[in-house]
Write a protein that holds these residues in place. Sequence first.
Motif, PDB file in Angstrom:
ATOM      1  N   TRP A 122       6.539   6.678  -8.017  1.00 44.48           N
ATOM      2  CA  TRP A 122       7.602   7.601  -6.979  1.00 44.48           C
ATOM      3  C   TRP A 122       7.649   8.813  -7.540  1.00 44.48           C
ATOM      4  N   VAL A 123       8.111   9.016  -8.594  1.00 42.22           N
ATOM      5  CA  VAL A 123       8.385  10.341  -9.048  1.00 42.22           C
ATOM      6  C   VAL A 123       7.221  11.443  -9.008  1.00 42.22           C
ATOM      7  N   ARG A 124       6.062  10.861  -9.230  1.00 42.65           N
ATOM      8  CA  ARG A 124       4.778  11.644  -9.259  1.00 42.65           C
ATOM      9  C   ARG A 124       4.450  12.030  -7.751  1.00 42.65           C
ATOM     10  N   ASP A 125       4.592  11.117  -6.879  1.00 42.41           N
ATOM     11  CA  ASP A 125       4.111  11.274  -5.510  1.00 42.41           C
ATOM     12  C   ASP A 125       5.308  12.246  -4.840  1.00 42.41           C
ATOM     13  N   VAL A 126       6.514  12.035  -4.838  1.00 44.42           N
ATOM     14  CA  VAL A 126       7.753  12.322  -3.851  1.00 44.42           C
ATOM     15  C   VAL A 126       8.351  13.442  -4.707  1.00 44.42           C
ATOM     16  N   VAL A 127       9.009  13.118  -5.853  1.00 44.41           N
ATOM     17  CA  VAL A 127       9.892  13.797  -6.592  1.00 44.41           C
ATOM     18  C   VAL A 127       9.400  15.252  -7.171  1.00 44.41           C
ATOM     19  N   PHE A 128       8.243  15.144  -7.889  1.00 43.52           N
ATOM     20  CA  PHE A 128       7.803  16.300  -8.525  1.00 43.52           C
ATOM     21  C   PHE A 128       7.486  17.528  -7.296  1.00 43.52           C
ATOM     22  N   PRO A 129       6.859  17.090  -6.270  1.00 40.75           N
ATOM     23  CA  PRO A 129       6.377  18.068  -5.179  1.00 40.75           C
ATOM     24  C   PRO A 129       7.742  18.800  -4.591  1.00 40.75           C
ATOM     25  N   ILE A 130       8.661  17.763  -4.302  1.00 41.44           N
ATOM     26  CA  ILE A 130       9.919  18.421  -3.744  1.00 41.44           C
ATOM     27  C   ILE A 130      10.540  19.540  -4.685  1.00 41.44           C
ATOM     28  N   LEU A 131      10.799  18.945  -5.790  1.00 40.37           N
ATOM     29  CA  LEU A 131      11.797  19.690  -7.069  1.00 40.37           C
ATOM     30  C   LEU A 131      10.959  20.957  -7.335  1.00 40.37           C
ATOM     31  N   SER A 132       9.586  20.886  -7.400  1.00 35.25           N
ATOM     32  CA  SER A 132       8.994  22.040  -7.704  1.00 35.25           C
ATOM     33  C   SER A 132       8.798  23.182  -6.425  1.00 35.25           C
ATOM     34  N   THR A 182      -2.643   2.593 -17.429  1.00 35.72           N
ATOM     35  CA  THR A 182      -2.674   3.606 -18.411  1.00 35.72           C
ATOM     36  C   THR A 182      -2.886   5.007 -17.593  1.00 35.72           C
ATOM     37  N   THR A 183      -3.758   4.813 -16.558  1.00 37.99           N
ATOM     38  CA  THR A 183      -4.132   5.882 -15.615  1.00 37.99           C
ATOM     39  C   THR A 183      -2.958   6.375 -14.979  1.00 37.99           C
ATOM     40  N   HIS A 184      -2.019   5.207 -14.475  1.00 36.67           N
ATOM     41  CA  HIS A 184      -0.792   5.826 -13.504  1.00 36.67           C
ATOM     42  C   HIS A 184       0.189   6.620 -14.566  1.00 36.67           C
ATOM     43  N   ILE A 185       0.105   6.067 -15.807  1.00 36.35           N
ATOM     44  CA  ILE A 185       1.183   6.764 -16.503  1.00 36.35           C
ATOM     45  C   ILE A 185       0.553   8.367 -17.008  1.00 36.35           C
ATOM     46  N   LEU A 186      -0.646   8.446 -17.247  1.00 35.76           N
ATOM     47  CA  LEU A 186      -1.441   9.666 -17.412  1.00 35.76           C
ATOM     48  C   LEU A 186      -1.254  10.610 -16.087  1.00 35.76           C
ATOM     49  N   ALA A 187      -1.182  10.102 -15.180  1.00 31.20           N
ATOM     50  CA  ALA A 187      -1.351  10.625 -14.031  1.00 31.20           C
ATOM     51  C   ALA A 187       0.095  11.284 -13.695  1.00 31.20           C
ATOM     52  N   ALA A 188       1.168  10.485 -13.813  1.00 31.06           N
ATOM     53  CA  ALA A 188       2.399  11.168 -13.936  1.00 31.06           C
ATOM     54  C   ALA A 188       2.760  12.227 -14.952  1.00 31.06           C
ATOM     55  N   ILE A 189       2.266  12.102 -16.020  1.00 25.42           N
ATOM     56  CA  ILE A 189       2.356  13.284 -17.180  1.00 25.42           C
ATOM     57  C   ILE A 189       1.574  14.519 -16.677  1.00 25.42           C
ATOM     58  N   VAL A 190       0.341  14.230 -16.166  1.00 23.04           N
ATOM     59  CA  VAL A 190      -0.325  15.508 -15.626  1.00 23.04           C
ATOM     60  C   VAL A 190       0.188  16.077 -14.622  1.00 23.04           C
ATOM     61  N   SER A 191       0.701  15.323 -13.493  1.00 17.52           N
ATOM     62  CA  SER A 191       1.638  15.916 -12.705  1.00 17.52           C
ATOM     63  C   SER A 191       2.525  16.746 -13.122  1.00 17.52           C
ATOM     64  N   ALA A 192       3.465  16.105 -13.819  1.00 19.67           N
ATOM     65  CA  ALA A 192       4.685  16.832 -14.088  1.00 19.67           C
ATOM     66  C   ALA A 192       4.263  18.083 -15.044  1.00 19.67           C
ATOM     67  N   LYS A 304      -5.615   9.133  -8.861  1.00 18.62           N
ATOM     68  CA  LYS A 304      -4.201   8.618  -8.584  1.00 18.62           C
ATOM     69  C   LYS A 304      -3.169  10.010  -8.197  1.00 18.62           C
ATOM     70  N   ILE A 305      -3.383  10.975  -8.642  1.00 20.20           N
ATOM     71  CA  ILE A 305      -2.483  12.087  -7.970  1.00 20.20           C
ATOM     72  C   ILE A 305      -2.672  12.481  -6.810  1.00 20.20           C
ATOM     73  N   ASN A 306      -3.827  12.456  -6.247  1.00 19.31           N
ATOM     74  CA  ASN A 306      -4.167  12.999  -4.903  1.00 19.31           C
ATOM     75  C   ASN A 306      -4.221  12.126  -3.806  1.00 19.31           C
ATOM     76  N   ASN A 307      -4.218  10.656  -4.282  1.00 22.48           N
ATOM     77  CA  ASN A 307      -4.057   9.544  -3.253  1.00 22.48           C
ATOM     78  C   ASN A 307      -2.607   8.910  -3.343  1.00 22.48           C
ATOM     79  N   SER A 308      -1.560   9.573  -2.780  1.00 26.23           N
ATOM     80  CA  SER A 308      -0.258   9.163  -2.908  1.00 26.23           C
ATOM     81  C   SER A 308      -0.114   7.883  -1.929  1.00 26.23           C
ATOM     82  N   GLY A 309       0.830   6.941  -2.277  1.00 25.59           N
ATOM     83  CA  GLY A 309       0.930   5.979  -1.280  1.00 25.59           C
ATOM     84  C   GLY A 309       2.303   5.897  -0.920  1.00 25.59           C
ATOM     85  N   GLN A 310       2.794   5.087  -0.112  1.00 23.79           N
ATOM     86  CA  GLN A 310       4.143   4.915   0.731  1.00 23.79           C
ATOM     87  C   GLN A 310       4.822   3.804  -0.059  1.00 23.79           C
ATOM     88  N   LEU A 311       5.360   4.120  -1.204  1.00 23.77           N
ATOM     89  CA  LEU A 311       6.076   3.243  -2.065  1.00 23.77           C
ATOM     90  C   LEU A 311       7.273   2.368  -1.500  1.00 23.77           C
TER      91      LEU A 311
END
Length: 313
Positions: A122-132, A182-192, A304-311
């Motif tokens: 949720w943070v990766r797909d929604v929060v990061f883009p809005i706050l950035s 592991t991929t999900h967590i790395l995707a969150a870190i990279v996105s951050a 993972k970063i580019n294919n965000s889902g509706q959580l």
Amino acid sequence: MDIKQRILASSCATRWFLFGLVLIGILSLISSEWLVPSIASADEQSGRYLSIWARLATTTGLVVFEVAMTTFLLAVAYLLLTPRDDRSGDVSVIEGSDVGRSLHEHLRTTESYWFKGRSARWVRDVVFPILSNRASTDQIRINLFMALPDPSNVKLMKEYADYRESIAYKGSKDTWTQEIVTTHILAAIVSAYHNASKSNFLNVCIGLSDWFPAYRVDITDGSAVMTVEDKNAPAMRYTRTSSFYSTFRADVEHTIEMGTKLPKPVSSFRNRELDATFVNEILAHAGLSGTLNGAVNEESILKKINNSGQLYG
């Protein structure tokens, strides 16, 4: 805690409650045994007798007075006997269908965000883009804090994957393996890191721990929302005035401090396009290059970063 337990739990509240009951009784006696007969006696002595309508109006007025006083005293008793959080709505339950709206509620105004959880989708797909976007557009300082499980801890990732599989809710189409979590967590870190590179006004602080929590908590300047894995399940919401709010914030900050803090983004990351090369550089900067292997690679992270889902609904 029911009303009886609350009364017994507070001697002060008990005294006030009993005082209110006694006062109500006294007022009732005054109005029914003294005030009405006094009016009638005064009328008889003066030779005047109130008409039936006048007497009815007098009686009605006294009844209204009794009801008003009773309501007031009961309100005082309620305020004394009910915890402040219960009265003000500081703690509330959010229906599953309304969790998404509640999580969105303060994203357009908050200047800080704290997260403690696991995959941080949720943070990766929604929060990061809005706050950035807000940080860049409005040029306001926004701080984001994340406490995540350490993706380089293979044993922890396996335990996390097993846990996710064991609690899969009805209707879930997700499959969880060590490589996927592991991929999900790395995707969150990279996105951050990537979102922080878009603005000088977005500060990101990430801490990795050797355990994972059984719940997620998203905290803004206005509220804390605690959710579980099932997106249809209700959540708990704690407003800023709730004592739980500051506890959750302190817990996130403590978890980050006690874990492995990742380094801040460097100037060379500024306004870079997110591709496989940049992913590699970010992971190397964070000391996580060793997490890449066959199934966990730059392309799977980008996917993972580019294919965000509706959580949430």
